[in-house]
Scaffold this motif. Structure first.
Motif, short mmCIF file in Angstrom:
data_model
loop_
_atom_site.label_atom_id
_atom_site.label_comp_id
_atom_site.label_asym_id
_atom_site.label_seq_id
_atom_site.Cartn_x
_atom_site.Cartn_y
_atom_site.Cartn_z
N ALA A 430 0.71 -1.11 0.10
CA ALA A 430 0.03 0.17 0.23
C ALA A 430 0.60 1.42 0.22
N HIS A 431 1.56 1.60 -0.72
CA HIS A 431 3.11 2.76 -1.19
C HIS A 431 1.31 4.06 -1.85
N ALA A 432 2.17 4.60 -1.65
CA ALA A 432 0.87 5.94 -1.54
C ALA A 432 0.97 6.41 -3.11
N GLN A 433 0.79 5.15 -4.11
CA GLN A 433 0.69 5.47 -5.74
C GLN A 433 -0.48 4.53 -5.59
N ASN A 434 -0.84 3.40 -5.22
CA ASN A 434 -1.54 2.44 -5.27
C ASN A 434 -3.11 2.59 -4.17
N ILE A 435 -3.08 3.88 -3.53
CA ILE A 435 -4.18 4.07 -2.61
C ILE A 435 -4.49 5.38 -2.70
N THR A 436 -6.06 5.71 -2.90
CA THR A 436 -6.77 6.66 -3.38
C THR A 436 -7.65 7.31 -2.46
N LEU A 437 -7.51 8.26 -2.00
CA LEU A 437 -8.63 8.58 -0.86
C LEU A 437 -9.44 9.25 -1.27
N VAL A 438 -11.24 9.33 -0.61
CA VAL A 438 -12.34 10.22 -0.77
C VAL A 438 -12.22 11.54 0.45
N LEU A 439 -12.23 11.89 -0.35
CA LEU A 439 -12.63 12.99 0.72
C LEU A 439 -14.16 14.07 0.67
N ARG A 440 -14.99 14.47 1.52
CA ARG A 440 -15.86 15.19 2.03
C ARG A 440 -15.36 16.30 2.58
N ALA A 441 -15.56 17.07 2.67
CA ALA A 441 -15.05 19.24 2.98
C ALA A 441 -13.57 18.80 3.10
N ASP A 442 -13.09 18.34 3.02
CA ASP A 442 -11.44 18.18 3.29
C ASP A 442 -10.66 16.99 4.20
N ARG A 443 -11.93 16.47 4.50
CA ARG A 443 -11.31 14.81 5.68
C ARG A 443 -11.52 13.42 4.87
N VAL A 444 -10.71 12.74 4.99
CA VAL A 444 -10.48 11.66 4.14
C VAL A 444 -11.48 10.82 5.14
N VAL A 445 -12.94 9.94 3.55
CA VAL A 445 -13.64 9.29 4.60
C VAL A 445 -13.65 7.90 3.96
N ARG A 446 -13.23 7.98 3.13
CA ARG A 446 -12.91 5.67 3.02
C ARG A 446 -11.74 6.00 2.18
N VAL A 447 -11.57 5.04 1.57
CA VAL A 447 -10.13 4.47 0.16
C VAL A 447 -10.63 3.49 -0.44
N LEU A 448 -10.11 3.35 -1.67
CA LEU A 448 -10.46 3.19 -2.65
C LEU A 448 -8.93 2.38 -3.50
N LEU A 449 -9.15 1.02 -3.22
CA LEU A 449 -7.78 -0.14 -3.36
C LEU A 449 -7.88 -0.30 -4.68
N LYS A 450 -6.67 -0.63 -5.03
CA LYS A 450 -6.20 -1.64 -6.90
C LYS A 450 -4.58 -1.94 -6.73
N ASP A 451 -4.45 -1.63 -8.08
CA ASP A 451 -2.83 -2.48 -8.64
C ASP A 451 -2.96 -3.30 -7.82
N PHE A 452 -3.51 -4.90 -8.50
CA PHE A 452 -3.45 -6.09 -7.60
C PHE A 452 -2.83 -6.83 -8.68
N GLN A 453 -2.23 -6.50 -9.71
CA GLN A 453 -1.17 -6.91 -10.70
C GLN A 453 0.42 -7.41 -9.50
#
Length: 610
Positions: A430-453
């Motif tokens: 989970a380096h910083a290029q594999n993690i996408t943050l979802v923000l609401r009002a500039d607060r992190v509310v959840r995470v999107l995961l990717k890059d399983f290869q």
């Protein structure tokens, strides 16, 4: 001094400071601390490098870039030549002349890209950067902080850097091929067919044009598949390596079609420039960049859609993941075309087995609600020309304290990653290029995961909760001892992301690193306590993947390149294990216990050293 020279010197100082800090962290070089935070690194060449720095909780130097000096024959001068530093340090780094020469080529490429970024970042403060659309911001990011030369791109020249580099922020139109189906390894998710995939890149008129060209060339889509290819990859590799199937009519060039794509920070991942919600494309680019060639391994292509669909179903059915809104950017389809001769070489260079293929992946924009926005986690570490970070800007905009904001971040990101590890034995690098943050009002509310290869691995052992993992995925994924998979989270995320974030926030906001990791410890303990109440057997899992042990192995990536050199290999480089680290989570909890018992507080190892 002209402006170009100023940018060049600035890029050199920054890269030199990063390299010094990482090589000292990886114990390739030994810093000697002095008074007032001044450190010295003495080299076998007789050259010293001197600088002011703060030793962080990670035994890592947070260097004042402006203070760097090169001392030789008793004379000190500003250190503004990163290439000269590597020449000076070659004997200490045990780099052969061939390795050093190739390293300097990577270095030169990285510096040229860094200068471009400095020019484009000019006048953009952290607050402005923090509010940019994710796709636009990615073209302004400095990239991997852990890799010394992170824009090496060996194989590219100035024209390619300008046309296809992330920092160029230019749209790239793709070339399209038709490939005979029996030559491919492919997979696609339920609900997707090949015309739908084409429609993600081409409008209706262009789809008709492509279909007309295909018919003129005798293509029957019942026996062929459409395949996008990066124009540089076609010109430099596909026309040559696949000349035989091209001559036989099994691989047919159709031409340039469709929307322009913007290269993201990972270089080979492309987002649709005009339709942000359309699928992303991941295409091979056979350039050496951040330690390996950026191809697409064929063994994951067939199972990728089923694996990512299973991961998304897991996020929906698992109470912990569902409660946090954890989501997967699913790989909905993939195609790979093996090179028929290279595949017959047992142990041949891996880059020749990853030349031609494509992965279609959901875009983060398609997974966000109207009141949400997405942000690559790497953006948190980005600083403006005044040294102010996007993370601190978001904290200010959120109206939360730094500790409150971090609690949201850790609960949304680290807890899901740790839950996947401890409940299912699934490790995500989970380096910083594999993690996408979802923000609401500039607060992190959840995470999107990717890059399983290649960045998703399984811990060996009995994990019944993953028993329904698709068999083709189980056969393709690496399975390693739990002690190895532990580092996918600890090294892959804590060391590779949080190490820099905690130091930066201490410099900007005054938040002590022990307080930073105290927040993380409390969030993780809260999760553990709730999990054990629901399932007492999780106690054993938390012991197996113990994030709170006193010492943790130090994993080194830059020393690998220095030791291995630039020769072709059959597999990607494997990190080196260095000396042990004091675990910041353990240190934070030790301080809390001391405070609770009213005992005199002791310094952390880092604080005691300087």
């Amino acid at each position: 001094m002209n402006i170009e020279d100023l940018y060049w010197r600035q890029a050199n100082r920054r890269l030199l400071a990063k390299s010094l800090a990482e090589l000292c962290y990886e114990q390739a070089l030994v810093p000697s601390p002095g008074k007032d935070g001044v450190c010295r690194v003495s080299l076998k060449s007789g050259v010293d490098y001197r600088f002011r720095a703060r030793l962080t909780i990670w035994d890592w130097l947070y260097i004042d870039v402006a203070s760097l000096e090169r001392v030789y024959n008793g004379r000190a001068a500003p250190a503004e030549d990163a290439a000269q530093f590597f020449i000076d340090a070659a004997a200490n780094l045990e780099a052969s002349p061939a390795t050093l020469g190739n390293l300097l080529q990577e270095l030169a490429n990285s510096l040229v890209a860094d200068v471009t970024l400095l020019q484009k970042q000019k006048g953009l403060d952290a607050g402005t950067l923090a509010q940019l659309p994710d796709e636009q911001l990615q073209c302004l990011l400095d990239g991997h902080p852990k890799a010394m030369v992170n824009k090496g791109r060996i194989g590219w020249g100035a024209q390619e850097f300008d046309a296809y580099g992330t920092e160029s922020a230019k749209g790239v139109r793709l070339l399209w091929l038709a490939v005979r189906r029996e030559l491919t390894v492919s997979g696609k998710g339920d609900g997707w067919d090949w015309p739908q995939l084409l429609a993600e890149s081409l409008n209706k008129e262009e789809c008709r044009q492509l279909d007309w060209v295909a018919r003129q060339k005798g293509i029957d889509w019942q026996t062929f598949l459409p395949l996008p290819v990066h124009p540089w990859q076609w010109q430099h590799h596909i026309r040559q390596h696949y000349a035989q199937p091209i001559s036989r009519g099994d691989l047919v060039f159709l031409g340039e079609f469709g929307d322009a794509y913007l290269p993201q920070v990972s270089l080979r991942t492309l987002s649709n420039l005009s339709r942000p919600q359309a699928l992303h494309l991941k295409l091979p680019l056979t350039v050496l960049n951040t330690s390996c060639y950026r191809g697409i391994p064929g063994k994951y292509t067939r199972c990728g859609p089923a694996l990512s669909a299973w991961m998304q179903q897991l996020c929906q059915r698992d109470a912990e993941l569902s409660a946090r809104g954890t989501c997967v950017m699913q790989e909905v389809a993939g195609v790979q075309v093996p090179q028929m001769h290279q595949e017959q070489i047992d142990g041949g260079p891996y880059r020749y087995r990853e030349l031609l293929g494509a992965t279609w992946r959901q875009s983060p924009a398609s997974l966000c609600a109207p009141d949400e926005r997405h942000l690559l986690m790497a953006a948190l570490l980005q600083r403006d020309e005044g040294g102010n970070s996007v993370a601190a800007a978001l904290i200010r905009a959120s109206a939360l304290s730094a500790q409150e904001w971090l609690e949201h971040l850790f609960d949304a990101t680290v807890v899901p990653l740790y839950h996947l590890l401890s409940r299912y034995g699934i490790g995500l690098v989970a380096h910083a290029q594999n993690i996408t943050l979802v923000l609401r009002a500039d607060r992190v509310v959840r995470v999107l995961l990717k890059d399983f290869q290649g960045d998703l691995r399984l811990a060996q052992g009995d994990f019944p909760d993953r028993a329904d993992l698709p068999p083709e995925a189980l056969a393709a994924l690496d399975q390693l001892p739990p002690s190895h998979i532990f580092h996918d989270l600890f090294t892959g995320h804590f060391v590779t992301v949080l190490r820099y974030l905690s130091a930066q926030l201490m410099a900007e906001t005054g938040l002590h690193e022990l307080d930073f990791y105290g927040v993380l410890a409390r969030v993780l303990r809260r999760y553990q306590n709730a999990a054990v109440l629901q399932d007492p057997q999780m106690t054993q899992r938390f012991h197996q993947f113990n994030l709170f042990r006193q010492y943790v192995e130090r994993v080194c990536i830059n020393r690998v390149r220095l030791r291995q050199g630039y020769d072709d290999s059959a597999a990607r480089p494997v990190p080196i294990i260095g000396g042990k680290l004091h675990n910041p989570l353990w240190l934070a909890e030790q301080r809390q216990r001391t405070q609770d018992s009213n005992e005199p507080e002791t310094l952390s190892p880092a604080e005691a050293t300087l």
